[in-house]
Design a protein around this motif. Sequence first.
Motif, PDB file in Angstrom:
ATOM      1  N   VAL A 109      15.617  37.014  43.039  1.00  0.00           N
ATOM      2  CA  VAL A 109      14.938  38.240  42.613  1.00  0.00           C
ATOM      3  C   VAL A 109      15.638  38.838  41.394  1.00  0.00           C
ATOM      4  N   ASP A 111      15.434  42.090  38.843  1.00  0.00           N
ATOM      5  CA  ASP A 111      14.891  43.338  38.336  1.00  0.00           C
ATOM      6  C   ASP A 111      14.521  43.111  36.860  1.00  0.00           C
ATOM      7  N   LEU A 170      10.833  41.672  40.162  1.00  0.00           N
ATOM      8  CA  LEU A 170      10.459  42.806  41.015  1.00  0.00           C
ATOM      9  C   LEU A 170      10.882  44.076  40.277  1.00  0.00           C
ATOM     10  N   ILE A 197       6.163  41.139  40.469  1.00  0.00           N
ATOM     11  CA  ILE A 197       5.743  42.229  41.359  1.00  0.00           C
ATOM     12  C   ILE A 197       5.987  43.565  40.673  1.00  0.00           C
ATOM     13  N   LYS A 199       5.049  47.910  40.630  1.00  0.00           N
ATOM     14  CA  LYS A 199       4.941  48.969  41.645  1.00  0.00           C
ATOM     15  C   LYS A 199       3.498  49.456  41.726  1.00  0.00           C
ATOM     16  N   LYS A 212      11.235  48.378  46.978  1.00  0.00           N
ATOM     17  CA  LYS A 212      11.746  47.030  46.737  1.00  0.00           C
ATOM     18  C   LYS A 212      12.056  46.304  48.050  1.00  0.00           C
ATOM     19  N   GLU A 215       8.758  45.072  49.447  1.00  0.00           N
ATOM     20  CA  GLU A 215       8.227  43.909  48.724  1.00  0.00           C
ATOM     21  C   GLU A 215       9.061  42.654  48.976  1.00  0.00           C
ATOM     22  N   ARG A 216      10.367  42.831  49.100  1.00  0.00           N
ATOM     23  CA  ARG A 216      11.211  41.667  49.399  1.00  0.00           C
ATOM     24  C   ARG A 216      10.912  41.139  50.798  1.00  0.00           C
ATOM     25  N   ASN A 229      19.929  37.954  44.187  1.00  0.00           N
ATOM     26  CA  ASN A 229      19.218  39.160  43.771  1.00  0.00           C
ATOM     27  C   ASN A 229      20.085  39.839  42.731  1.00  0.00           C
ATOM     28  N   ASP A 236      18.290  48.390  43.577  1.00  0.00           N
ATOM     29  CA  ASP A 236      17.773  47.011  43.550  1.00  0.00           C
ATOM     30  C   ASP A 236      18.419  46.173  44.652  1.00  0.00           C
TER      31      ASP A 236
END
Lengths: 257, 257
Positions: A109, A111, A170, A197, A199, A212, A215-216, A229, A236
């Motif tokens: 993942v 950010d 994300l 992804i 928001k 977050k 979604e994860r 990540n 995050d």
Amino acid sequence: MGKESMWALLIFVAAIRGSLAGIPREIHLLRPHSGSAGERVHGLYCLSWRLGVETHNIKNWNTVPRECEGYVGHYMLHQYREDSKVVAREAVLYAKSLKLAGDGKDVWVFDIDETSLSNLPYYAEHGFGVEPLNPTQFGQWILTGKAPALPETLELYRELLKLGIKPIFLTGRPEDARNITSSNLRNAGFRTWEMLILKGSAYSETTAVVYKSSERRKVEESGYRIVGNIGDQWSDLLGIHVGNRTFKLPNPMYYIS
Amino acid sequence: MGKESMWALLIFVAAIRGSLAGIPREIHLLRPHSGSAGERVHGLYCLSWRLGVETHNIKNWNTVPRECEGYVGHYMLHQYREDSKVVAREAVLYAKSLKLAGDGKDVWVFDIDETSLSNLPYYAEHGFGVEPLNPTQFGQWILTGKAPALPETLELYRELLKLGIKPIFLTGRPEDARNITSSNLRNAGFRTWEMLILKGSAYSETTAVVYKSSERRKVEESGYRIVGNIGDQWSDLLGIHVGNRTFKLPNPMYYIS
């Protein structure tokens, strides 16, 4: 030797010594602050403030302390990249140490802002976080699609692709910004991803940690394994389904809870 | 003025300036490393390494990179105290913001080494973490009972007592060291506590995270509320029952998992 020329020499030599040893110091205060003998040395406090932010001892702050504008600006233009490099290098070492299943379900993942893409060109024009964020102006900047890659993260991204670990972006950017974000990522060198992804409006009132995490969880419930990540915000990296290991990039310019 | 006396004066004045202004710079490499134009600047990398350690991006490291001895030594003698001050100040602000029940069940967990007491006098003689720890020599140092307080933590301790929050010391020191640790704490200014928990032989094979989590659970199961927790190791602050909020003091000299 007179007293004045002695001091000039002392300062000169100290400066030379400093620049040779590569030690950061305030060389260009964007808005100079006066200081005289006995006054607090801003740089020292600001250095400790930044460490406090990075270690999450200082939370929920709004803007960079005004006295730290010069310090943070200087940091972002110099040491920031070195610090990011060490984080990315650790992440690569970690990724290479993994025994991967090779079934295409290992994901990482990322950010976006201040992690994959850098908004430094914007922040450099807006006091490096001393000014409260102007959402209209920042939105206009995002819509230019011109944010460069953070080179250290791009390097990590490439290494992960080579290892067969798939990237998932994300971001707290709104769904509306999908097209410009896709093209900005591609133009910056992030050419492929498993998911992007953004928001959705359903999350408009929720914190980044909650959004977050949620979604994860969906990602892992779809059968993916989040092996890593990376983000610049603690939001995050905290919460649930954070991944097997997390990496915190520096960001002394703003805080998102 | 002769060249030698000039340099002596420069160094003297630089030292004075350093101590007055507290500005970090490498003034005394303990084992000087050569460097010439184009070579890697150690200080810059070491700064990033230390940030990586403090943010827990770098884990399970054994010793300080040899090239960073001078940097870490300098850090410990200068910026370290400033950084600790900001952490302790945030902890005090947080503690003062709490609505306490006033039933005597609010406690704060303090680690001991490099949190309440400082072993800097020992480490300054042993390369600031570049040398692998010599348990015999370190044990002898502990038995002197002469470790000074980390002044910022002592200040926090005093503020917490005023607020009615009781201190609990939780340390990886062995049960055998109870007497010397008690007297060292008292002599350093930590004169009272609710509990002093040392590592019993049952935990000899367990990591600090497991041992400390287990002991904190017992504390909470006894009816206490851990409102705060301060330590210099991430293993003081991760795991379970970590407390309502945790504070990470700096320690670039050693890592305990």
